[in-house]
Design a protein around this motif. Structure first.
Motif, PDB file in Angstrom:
ATOM      1  N   ARG A  51      73.111 -27.174  18.441  1.00 32.31           N
ATOM      2  CA  ARG A  51      72.879 -27.961  17.233  1.00 32.31           C
ATOM      3  C   ARG A  51      71.439 -28.468  17.131  1.00 32.31           C
ATOM      4  NH1 ARG A  51      77.935 -29.922  15.160  1.00 32.31           N
ATOM      5  NH2 ARG A  51      79.580 -29.261  16.573  1.00 32.31           N
ATOM      6  N   LEU A  52      70.795 -28.663  18.282  1.00 33.83           N
ATOM      7  CA  LEU A  52      69.487 -29.317  18.281  1.00 33.83           C
ATOM      8  C   LEU A  52      68.360 -28.323  18.037  1.00 33.83           C
ATOM      9  CD1 LEU A  52      70.048 -31.586  21.438  1.00 33.83           C
ATOM     10  CD2 LEU A  52      70.160 -32.274  19.019  1.00 33.83           C
ATOM     11  N   GLN A  53      67.256 -28.833  17.458  1.00 39.61           N
ATOM     12  CA  GLN A  53      66.019 -28.051  17.348  1.00 39.61           C
ATOM     13  C   GLN A  53      65.509 -27.811  18.751  1.00 39.61           C
ATOM     14  OE1 GLN A  53      65.759 -26.747  14.237  1.00 39.61           O
ATOM     15  NE2 GLN A  53      63.568 -26.842  14.707  1.00 39.61           N
ATOM     16  N   PRO A  54      65.179 -26.553  19.119  1.00 46.55           N
ATOM     17  CA  PRO A  54      64.707 -26.306  20.483  1.00 46.55           C
ATOM     18  C   PRO A  54      63.532 -27.222  20.845  1.00 46.55           C
ATOM     19  CG  PRO A  54      65.005 -24.240  19.302  1.00 46.55           C
ATOM     20  CD  PRO A  54      65.242 -25.334  18.318  1.00 46.55           C
ATOM     21  N   LYS A  55      63.563 -27.689  22.073  1.00 47.68           N
ATOM     22  CA  LYS A  55      62.468 -28.482  22.649  1.00 47.68           C
ATOM     23  C   LYS A  55      62.110 -29.720  21.833  1.00 47.68           C
ATOM     24  CE  LYS A  55      60.755 -24.517  25.101  1.00 47.68           C
ATOM     25  NZ  LYS A  55      59.693 -23.851  25.755  1.00 47.68           N
ATOM     26  N   SER A  56      63.100 -30.295  21.177  1.00 43.67           N
ATOM     27  CA  SER A  56      62.819 -31.516  20.420  1.00 43.67           C
ATOM     28  C   SER A  56      62.922 -32.739  21.343  1.00 43.67           C
ATOM     29  CB  SER A  56      63.747 -31.620  19.207  1.00 43.67           C
ATOM     30  OG  SER A  56      65.092 -31.478  19.590  1.00 43.67           O
ATOM     31  N   HIS A  57      62.750 -33.909  20.747  1.00 41.76           N
ATOM     32  CA  HIS A  57      62.642 -35.142  21.561  1.00 41.76           C
ATOM     33  C   HIS A  57      63.872 -36.025  21.358  1.00 41.76           C
ATOM     34  CE1 HIS A  57      60.467 -39.275  22.144  1.00 41.76           C
ATOM     35  NE2 HIS A  57      61.230 -38.973  23.179  1.00 41.76           N
ATOM     36  N   GLY A  58      64.560 -36.326  22.453  1.00 40.35           N
ATOM     37  CA  GLY A  58      65.773 -37.134  22.362  1.00 40.35           C
ATOM     38  C   GLY A  58      65.616 -38.505  23.003  1.00 40.35           C
ATOM     39  N   LEU A  59      66.170 -39.514  22.319  1.00 42.25           N
ATOM     40  CA  LEU A  59      66.240 -40.860  22.896  1.00 42.25           C
ATOM     41  C   LEU A  59      67.607 -41.025  23.503  1.00 42.25           C
ATOM     42  CD1 LEU A  59      64.810 -43.080  20.007  1.00 42.25           C
ATOM     43  CD2 LEU A  59      63.735 -42.547  22.217  1.00 42.25           C
ATOM     44  N   PHE A  60      67.650 -41.326  24.778  1.00 43.30           N
ATOM     45  CA  PHE A  60      68.936 -41.513  25.458  1.00 43.30           C
ATOM     46  C   PHE A  60      69.137 -42.999  25.713  1.00 43.30           C
ATOM     47  CE2 PHE A  60      70.355 -37.201  26.714  1.00 43.30           C
ATOM     48  CZ  PHE A  60      69.343 -36.508  26.066  1.00 43.30           C
ATOM     49  N   PHE A  61      69.999 -43.628  24.916  1.00 39.07           N
ATOM     50  CA  PHE A  61      70.273 -45.052  25.091  1.00 39.07           C
ATOM     51  C   PHE A  61      71.383 -45.197  26.128  1.00 39.07           C
ATOM     52  CE2 PHE A  61      68.799 -46.540  20.584  1.00 39.07           C
ATOM     53  CZ  PHE A  61      67.489 -46.276  20.957  1.00 39.07           C
ATOM     54  N   CYS A  62      71.041 -45.818  27.254  1.00 40.09           N
ATOM     55  CA  CYS A  62      71.999 -45.891  28.363  1.00 40.09           C
ATOM     56  C   CYS A  62      72.361 -47.329  28.702  1.00 40.09           C
ATOM     57  CB  CYS A  62      71.385 -45.258  29.625  1.00 40.09           C
ATOM     58  SG  CYS A  62      70.918 -43.551  29.402  1.00 40.09           S
ATOM     59  N   GLY A  63      73.640 -47.551  28.999  1.00 38.90           N
ATOM     60  CA  GLY A  63      74.086 -48.830  29.543  1.00 38.90           C
ATOM     61  C   GLY A  63      74.015 -48.746  31.051  1.00 38.90           C
ATOM     62  N   LYS A  64      74.936 -49.404  31.738  1.00 42.01           N
ATOM     63  CA  LYS A  64      74.922 -49.322  33.204  1.00 42.01           C
ATOM     64  C   LYS A  64      76.212 -48.750  33.773  1.00 42.01           C
ATOM     65  CE  LYS A  64      76.033 -54.237  33.368  1.00 42.01           C
ATOM     66  NZ  LYS A  64      75.881 -55.495  34.043  1.00 42.01           N
ATOM     67  N   GLY A  65      77.201 -48.484  32.921  1.00 46.42           N
ATOM     68  CA  GLY A  65      78.472 -47.932  33.381  1.00 46.42           C
ATOM     69  C   GLY A  65      78.459 -46.409  33.382  1.00 46.42           C
ATOM     70  N   ASN A  66      79.638 -45.827  33.517  1.00 49.72           N
ATOM     71  CA  ASN A  66      79.743 -44.363  33.596  1.00 49.72           C
ATOM     72  C   ASN A  66      79.423 -43.660  32.287  1.00 49.72           C
ATOM     73  OD1 ASN A  66      80.350 -44.402  36.285  1.00 49.72           O
ATOM     74  ND2 ASN A  66      82.573 -44.401  35.972  1.00 49.72           N
ATOM     75  N   ASN A  67      79.535 -44.395  31.171  1.00 47.54           N
ATOM     76  CA  ASN A  67      79.169 -43.775  29.898  1.00 47.54           C
ATOM     77  C   ASN A  67      77.706 -43.316  29.944  1.00 47.54           C
ATOM     78  OD1 ASN A  67      78.518 -44.440  26.586  1.00 47.54           O
ATOM     79  ND2 ASN A  67      80.326 -43.236  27.116  1.00 47.54           N
ATOM     80  N   ALA A  68      76.856 -44.113  30.573  1.00 51.55           N
ATOM     81  CA  ALA A  68      75.440 -43.751  30.711  1.00 51.55           C
ATOM     82  C   ALA A  68      75.281 -42.516  31.596  1.00 51.55           C
ATOM     83  CB  ALA A  68      74.670 -44.920  31.308  1.00 51.55           C
TER      84      ALA A  68
END
Ligand SMILES: NC(=O)C1=CN([C@@H]2O[C@H](COP(=O)(O)OP(=O)(O)OC[C@H]3O[C@@H](n4cnc5c(N)ncnc54)[C@H](OP(=O)(O)O)[C@@H]3O)[C@@H](O)[C@H]2O)[C@@H](O)CC1
Ligand SMILES: Nc1ncnc2c1ncn2[C@@H]1O[C@H](COP(=O)(O)OP(=O)(O)O)[C@@H](O)[C@H]1O
Ligand SMILES: [K+]
Length: 509
Positions: A51-68
């Motif tokens: 789905r993503l544009q190749p080599k694009s830039h992603g923001l990964f918003f992470c908490g501290k649990g396993n979801n991250a």
């Protein structure tokens, strides 16, 4: 009798149920939690990369649990495919869950070992995040099934920021801030374009604010043993299993199904006609309209294919208590199902008639509209032991049956499960989603937008179709499911031809 058995990929779980399945897979079955996280993240990555544009830039918003941790697995794979990764740890990196910490180490290690892959930027708190950062998409790995209260602290800020930006958002397991069971926004929730639901479908994705917050839902299989998933009691309704066995072909008109439609008082004959025509269009052997005699001329003209059985005298325009015996004799003539309710009206004598019929008729019955209203007027009610009942209440009718108001769709789900089990009946609770409860305490939820059907007459068409499928020896639950999905398919086709089309009940007959 064909029943309704959902494959495991359509199982819906509460947060507690998914935590129990996780825990038992780890402790009893012996697959480590780290492996589960790897499979979760990898399956999301496999879909995302397309789905993503190749080599694009992603923001990964992470908490501290396993979801991250799930999000960090995705980040590791994308990094190797040349994507630029910015991982923002909303509440720091000191307190990460064990598997998440390991995945954080792996992410840094893969970058250290390969300078030619995408870039990796680590931001260790929300305060350090530059609000003007340019990116192409957001991965939401802040909170999953561990959310236990209204969203606190900087998660709130991150959600608000993301909802203001126009970036596509992909949520891990459940959009942050959405309650996994109720589907309610817990103060604030991220709006996702797509949600990857791991191992089981999370109940909150389908109730209340869920459909509006989750976007498209993609199920990602985890190596949970099927028997551990059997603690679930809710399922997504889907063509894949509902339509699996074809209808058997009939040998004789009356084997092709007989449906009695007990309906239609003066001024309300339209409802009876819609229900009868809708059933007839399914190709069943006979639809027999049982009507007050005075209304016969209307039906003679409008419904040539439908057999009519006039009840009472020529000047009877609604059902009365004294009609009960005659109606019972009529609907007992041939083996079939009975639909009672559309356009019956609420005359006192009609209420008495319906109540007597419900108490004495031993056959299978589908109660809709005014039929349900009459039922709800009884202080105590129980179906006769030998019969099967299907009730099709809209929220107001369900509330009448319960004798209390319904708070929201989660309350509706719980109430439907309880009432259908206690009363040993099938309940098709209309709304968004439609919830189909069975006497075995199972609930089936629709995943498509049912709001297009909120116009007068759609309930009559639906009741006719359920009756038709039921008359052909499908189980009560399967008949209800077939009728719902039939409407869904017709809607999809009409909208495919003209997306702005305003649909009418008659289009669905
Ligand atoms: N093996 C597995 O288990 C698998 C699990 N998987 C994944 O794990 C996810 C579940 O992970 P989880 O149980 O660690 O919970 P998670 O949602 O990450 O959040 C916990 C953190 O949230 C915090 N917090 C809570 N409420 C809050 C609030 N209102 N506002 C702010 N913070 C709040 C709470 O903080 P605390 O209250 O402890 O300070 C705690 O630190 C699941 O959805 C799936 O994605 C998959 O990988 C498959 C295998
Ligand atoms: N094919 C379908 N799929 C999902 N929901 C449906 C379908 N057909 C009808 N419905 C539900 O039935 C409701 C209409 O029934 P109801 O309110 O009893 O109307 P009426 O009695 O006026 O015909 C819709 O709002 C929708 O929830
Ligand atoms: K999430």
């Amino acid at each position: 009798m064909s029943s309704l058995i959902a494959p495991h990929s359509f199982y819906i779980s509460t947060s507690q149920e998914s935590q129990d399945i996780d825990a038992r897979t780890i402790q009893e079955f012996g697959i480590e939690s780290f492996t589960l996280m790897e499979v979760a993240g990898y399956s999301a990555f496999r879909d995302l990369i397309q789905r993503l544009q190749p080599k694009s830039h992603g923001l990964f918003f992470c908490g501290k649990g396993n979801n991250a941790g799930d999000a960090l697995v995705v980040a590791r794979y994308l990094l190797q495919h040349g994507f630029d990764i910015t991982a923002v740890f909303i509440s720091g990196t000191d307190d990460l869950s064990e598997d998440t910490r390991k995945n954080f180490q792996l992410l840094k290690r893969i970058k250290e070992a390969n300078s030619s892959i995408g870039s990796l930027t680590i931001i260790s708190s929300w305060n350090e995040f530059d609000l003007h950062t340019e990116a192409d998409f957001v991965i939401d790995g802040m909170l999953g099934t561990g959310l236990d209260s209204e969203v606190r602290g900087d998660y709130n800020k991150a959600i608000t920021w993301s909802n203001k930006e126009e970036l596509p958002v992909y949520a891990m397991d459940i959009p942050t801030g959405l309650h996994g069971d109720t589907g309610k926004v817990m103060g604030n929730a991220i709006s996702a374009d797509l949600t990857y639901s791991f191992g089981t479908l999370k109940q909150g994705l389908y109730l209340n604010d869920g459909p509006g917050k989750a976007g498209e839902v993609i199920y990602c299989e985890l190596p949970f043993p099927n028997h551990l998933k059997d603690i679930c009691s809710a399922y997504l309704l889907d063509d894949q299993y509902v339509l699996a066995e074809p209808d058997r072909s009939p040998r004789h008109k009356y084997e092709a199904g007989v449906l009695y439609v007990v309906a239609g008082s003066e001024g309300l004959t339209g409802a009876a006609m819609l229900a009868a025509q809708s059933a007839w269009a399914e190709g069943i052997g006979a639809v027999i309209l049982v009507c007050p005699h005075g209304n016969l001329p209307i039906y003679e003209k409008a419904l040539p294919q439908i057999i009519k059985k006039p009840i009472g005298e020529r000047d009877d325009y609604f059902f009365k208590e004294e009609h009960t015996e005659e109606v019972i004799a009529t609907i007992s003539e041939k083996k079939g199902k009975v639909l009672i309710g559309p356009g019956l009206g609420r005359n006192d004598s009609t209420i008495g008639f319906v109540q007597q019929l419900l108490e004495t008729n031993e056959g299978d019955m589908l109660l809709d509209a005014d039929g349900l209203w009459c039922l709800a007027q009884l202080k105590e009610w129980n179906k006769p032991k030998a019969s099967t009942w299907i009730l099709t209440p809209h929220p107001g009718e369900l509330s009448n049956l319960l004798g209390r108001s319904i708070e929201d769709d989660h309350d509706r789900l719980e109430s439907v499960k309880t009432l259908s089990t206690e009363k040993n009946v099938n309940i098709l609770s209309k709304g968004y989603p439609v919830i189909l409860g069975t006497p075995e305490a199972k609930a089936y939820l629709t995943s498509y937008d049912t709001r297009k059907f909120s116009r007068a007459g759609f309930g009559d068409v639906l009741a006719g179709k359920i009756g038709a499928f039921w008359s052909r020896d499908n189980s009560a639950a399967k008949s209800s499911a077939l009728a719902l999905l039939k409407g869904k398919h017709i809607l999809e086709n009409l909208l495919k031809a003209d997306s702005s089309r305003i649909v009418e009940p008659k289009d669905f007959i």
